[in-house]
Motif scaffolding. Structure first.
Motif, PDB file in Angstrom:
ATOM      1  N   THR A  60       0.832  -1.208   0.000  1.00  0.00           N
ATOM      2  CA  THR A  60       0.000   0.000   0.000  1.00  0.00           C
ATOM      3  C   THR A  60       0.866   1.257   0.000  1.00  0.00           C
ATOM      4  O   THR A  60       0.495   2.269  -0.604  1.00  0.00           O
TER       5      THR A  60
ATOM      6  N   ALA B 289       2.174   1.598  -3.513  1.00  0.00           N
ATOM      7  CA  ALA B 289       1.116   2.074  -4.408  1.00  0.00           C
ATOM      8  C   ALA B 289       0.903   3.575  -4.261  1.00  0.00           C
ATOM      9  O   ALA B 289       0.661   4.280  -5.254  1.00  0.00           O
TER      10      ALA B 289
ATOM     11  N   THR C 293       3.287  -6.889  -9.384  1.00  0.00           N
ATOM     12  CA  THR C 293       3.514  -5.557  -8.824  1.00  0.00           C
ATOM     13  C   THR C 293       4.047  -4.612  -9.892  1.00  0.00           C
ATOM     14  O   THR C 293       3.642  -3.443  -9.969  1.00  0.00           O
TER      15      THR C 293
END
Length: 455
Positions: free
Chosen positions: A195, A198, A217
């Motif tokens: 997270t 991201a 990813t």
């Protein structure tokens, strides 16, 4: 009093050898992530104006600090990932060497002058791109990170580094050592899971997203970059083939296969993931490879979650008709240990041949001749590396020309000259991740035309 709901989330890291708690690191909050990018963005302006020689000097100081703390970094690496201390130390020293190389290469990274009108000057000038986000892996956390950090910093970029959540202590300590040799906020380290990565990838102040890790990813990062306009450098999954020709010594070929498949417990980006062996040497090759597997004493895999994924590939192959010649069973007791495993009679559509296993598993497929083996080795969606063992120069030449990968090694599963840089293909990513070419990736070129006014 702080409640459970308001505590900062943390990542727990357990020693894969025995399951003991190594420690915890805090998850960077969204506000902390945004602030790190903002500080890097502000610091980069002055850093870009710093003389290249001074940037190189800072990187040399960082390399010296990494060397000085090599034992500490190796110990952290071993505790977090299970990599044996001596191998971890080699990785740390390799990282320090990479920083030193970029300290020398950065100041001599040059543009070009162009031949224009006699009274004009025309130049192509490299300039830093801005803020680089480096998302680095756990399997060689110092060496890989030093390549990206060194090349980005010496070319005048500011960097926000997020090490893998599987090796956060190692990454954070490396970040402290390198950052201390540079102006404040030129390098920042944030810890966290996907997270956090991201959120970094979604920030439109980021100019470059450099990622070494899984293909899934990497593709998520590429999708984010398509929205922000960031440049991406991706070295992602691999499914590297080893092709064994019929004219080689099967004992030597088995030794090479064992090194390629079992080194670092198969947790190397360019590990041997699938083997195609000529029928003329298949029987003695398989016997020798199984013997070497049974004799191998391996470090644990990085964690039990990863071990489960590796074992699932083996179970799938056996359930679908593969013969288990060595290993293949989850040992009892604590930790994430897994034995060196050899599978025979593998079919092309088994997961061990189509996906990246990233563990100490050597799946073998017997082929009728070199041409058949080369054709099968050239299949698949990955394009990282491949190895060919052959005594035929004609076969070697044909193989390196036809294999659709970034790196081809002939008669050695590992090795190569310093400074070599390849571009992965397909699902393995894109862009140069090493060598002098990485300096080009992390700079952008400006064309300048200087001409006097008339009169």
């Amino acid at each position: 009093m702080t409640t459970l709901e308001t505590r900062t989330p943390v990542i727990e890291v357990h020693d894969p050898a025995d399951g003991r708690l190594v420690g915890t690191v805090p998850m960077a909050t969204p506000e902390e992530v945004d602030a790190a990018v903002g500080r890097a963005h502000a610091a980069q302006v002055a850093w870009a104006r710093t003389a290249p020689a001074a940037r190189g000097a800072a990187l040399r100081a960082a390399a010296a600090a990494v060397r000085e703390h090599a034992d500490e970094l190796a110990a952290l690496n071993e505790a977090e990932t299970g990599r044996p201390r001596a191998e971890a130390a080699d990785g740390v020293l390799a990282g320090a060497g990479t920083l030193e190389q970029y300290a020398e290469l950065g100041p001599v990274h040059r543009g070009r002058s162009l031949l224009g009108e006699h009274d004009a000057t025309d130049l192509m000038v490299p300039e830093p791109r801005g803020v680089v986000v480096a998302l680095t892996p756990w399997n060689d956390p110092v060496a890989v990170a030093c390549g990206l950090l060194g090349a980005a910093l010496v070319t005048g970029n500011a960097v926000v580094h997020k090490p893998s959540e599987r090796a956060p202590h190692t990454g954070a300590r490396l970040g402290e050592l390198v950052a201390a040799a540079h102006p404040e906020h030129v390098l920042s380290t944030v810890t966290g899971d996907g997270t956090v990565g991201a959120r970094l990838a979604a920030d439109d102040r980021v100019a470059v997203l450099a990622h070494v890790g899984s293909t899934a990813t990497g593709r998520a990062i590429a999708a984010a970059a398509a929205r922000t306009g960031a440049k991406t450098l991706l070295e992602n999954g691999g499914n590297d083939p080893l092709l064994v020709d019929g004219d080689v010594d099967p004992e030597w070929a088995a030794e090479q296969a064992a090194i390629g498949a079992f080194a670092n417990s198969g947790q190397i980006c360019v590990s041997v993931e699938r083997i195609y062996v000529h029928r003329a040497v298949a029987e003695p090759f398989l016997a020798a490879l199984a013997r070497r597997a049974r004799e191998s004493v391996l470090a644990p895999l990085v964690d039990e979650r990863h071990r489960s994924q590796v074992h699932a590939h083996v179970v799938d192959a056996v359930d679908r008709g593969a013969r288990l010649l060595a290993g293949g069973e989850v040992p009892e007791g604590p930790g994430a240990h897994y034995p060196a495993t050899v599978l025979a009679d593998c079919a092309q559509d088994m997961r061990v041949l189509t996906e990246e296993t990233f563990g100490p598993v050597a799946p073998v497929r017997v082929v009728h001749d070199f041409a058949e083996g080369l054709a099968e080795a050239a299949t698949g969606r990955y394009g990282l590396a491949a190895t060919v063992l052959t005594g035929s120069m004609a076969h070697a030449q044909r193989a390196w020309r036809e294999l659709p990968v970034g790196t081809v090694k002939v008669n050695a599963v590992f090795g190569g000259a310093p400074g070599g840089a390849a571009e992965p293909r397909g699902a393995s990513g894109h862009g140069f991740g090493f060598g002098p070419e990485l300096l080009d990736e992390l700079t952008t070129t400006k064309v300048v035309h200087l001409q006097p006014p008339p009169g």
